[in-house]
Motif scaffolding. Structure first.
Motif, PDB file in Angstrom:
ATOM      1  N   GLN A 228      57.362  71.512 -67.325  1.00 32.73           N
ATOM      2  CA  GLN A 228      56.115  72.007 -67.928  1.00 32.73           C
ATOM      3  C   GLN A 228      55.093  72.372 -66.849  1.00 32.73           C
ATOM      4  N   ASP A 229      55.007  71.555 -65.798  1.00 29.33           N
ATOM      5  CA  ASP A 229      54.087  71.869 -64.703  1.00 29.33           C
ATOM      6  C   ASP A 229      54.508  73.149 -63.986  1.00 29.33           C
TER       7      ASP A 229
ATOM      8  N   ASP B  25      56.195  75.628 -65.329  1.00 30.31           N
ATOM      9  CA  ASP B  25      55.879  76.723 -66.260  1.00 30.31           C
ATOM     10  C   ASP B  25      54.384  77.034 -66.253  1.00 30.31           C
ATOM     11  N   ASP B  26      53.554  75.982 -66.246  1.00 32.09           N
ATOM     12  CA  ASP B  26      52.106  76.177 -66.214  1.00 32.09           C
ATOM     13  C   ASP B  26      51.678  76.870 -64.923  1.00 32.09           C
ATOM     14  N   LEU B  27      52.254  76.454 -63.790  1.00 30.66           N
ATOM     15  CA  LEU B  27      51.934  77.081 -62.515  1.00 30.66           C
ATOM     16  C   LEU B  27      52.270  78.572 -62.558  1.00 30.66           C
ATOM     17  N   THR B  28      53.443  78.899 -63.043  1.00 31.61           N
ATOM     18  CA  THR B  28      53.860  80.300 -63.132  1.00 31.61           C
ATOM     19  C   THR B  28      52.898  81.099 -64.002  1.00 31.61           C
ATOM     20  N   ARG B  29      52.585  80.557 -65.158  1.00 32.02           N
ATOM     21  CA  ARG B  29      51.684  81.247 -66.099  1.00 32.02           C
ATOM     22  C   ARG B  29      50.291  81.431 -65.500  1.00 32.02           C
ATOM     23  N   LEU B  30      49.748  80.367 -64.915  1.00 32.19           N
ATOM     24  CA  LEU B  30      48.389  80.433 -64.397  1.00 32.19           C
ATOM     25  C   LEU B  30      48.288  81.286 -63.130  1.00 32.19           C
TER      26      LEU B  30
ATOM     27  N   ARG C 158      48.352  84.861 -64.259  1.00 29.07           N
ATOM     28  CA  ARG C 158      47.058  85.216 -64.852  1.00 29.07           C
ATOM     29  C   ARG C 158      46.007  85.420 -63.764  1.00 29.07           C
TER      30      ARG C 158
END
Length: 170
Positions: free
Chosen positions: A141-142, A144-149, A152
């Protein structure tokens, strides 16, 4: 934003959350530079290309289609003549070649050769292996969050810079 808005030059009190990010950006930049991450990936891939040439080669590889010089320059956020010089170096080394643009006979597109694709793949594999090792203990999850953020942030910063350039404020 107006000149008095938080975060703009001349503002007295920068937002605390953004101020906390600045040292981390600097830390990452220094780590990437001092750690010679790109150079190590280049060496591990067995390549003798400089960073600008590798940037062009990887851009072509990840595009998945031939690109015009201007498209490469836009993706790298550099000027066209810079890309032209790098493409000439890559052509001489047999890593890219020109193909006719099916939509405009006057223009040509640049695409990696088989050797260029293989070289780009070796470099990217080495680079991503390094980052994969650095993130190996992170929960999915971390990651995935890093990739998404990061995506962005990159998109928003790029769009803001493009607007500044269009407005002549850059």
């Amino acid at each position: 934003m107006s000149p008095e808005s938080p975060g703009e030059p001349g503002s007295e009190d920068p937002p605390a959350d953004l101020l906390a990010v600045l040292p981390r950006i600097t830390q990452l930049s220094a780590a990437f530079t001092k750690g010679r991450i790109a150079e190590r990936a280049t060496e591990a891939a067995g390549l003798t290309l400089d960073r600008p040439a590798l940037g062009v080669l990887v851009t072509l590889r990840t595009a998945g289609k031939p690109l015009r010089i201007g498209e490469i320059a836009d993706r790298l956020q550099v000027v066209g003549p810079h890309v032209t010089r790098q493409v000439q170096v890559l052509e001489k080394r047999g890593l890219v070649h020109r193909v006719a643009d099916p939509h405009d006979r006057r223009a040509s597109l640049i695409e990696p050769t088989e050797a260029g694709t293989e070289a780009a793949n070796r470099y990217v594999t080495s680079l991503l292996g390094w980052f994969g090792d650095a993130l190996a203990d992170w929960p999915q999850q971390d990651r995935d969050d890093l990739t998404r953020l990061l995506a962005r942030l990159a998109d928003d910063v790029t769009a803001r810079l493009a607007r500044l350039d269009e407005d002549g404020e850059g």
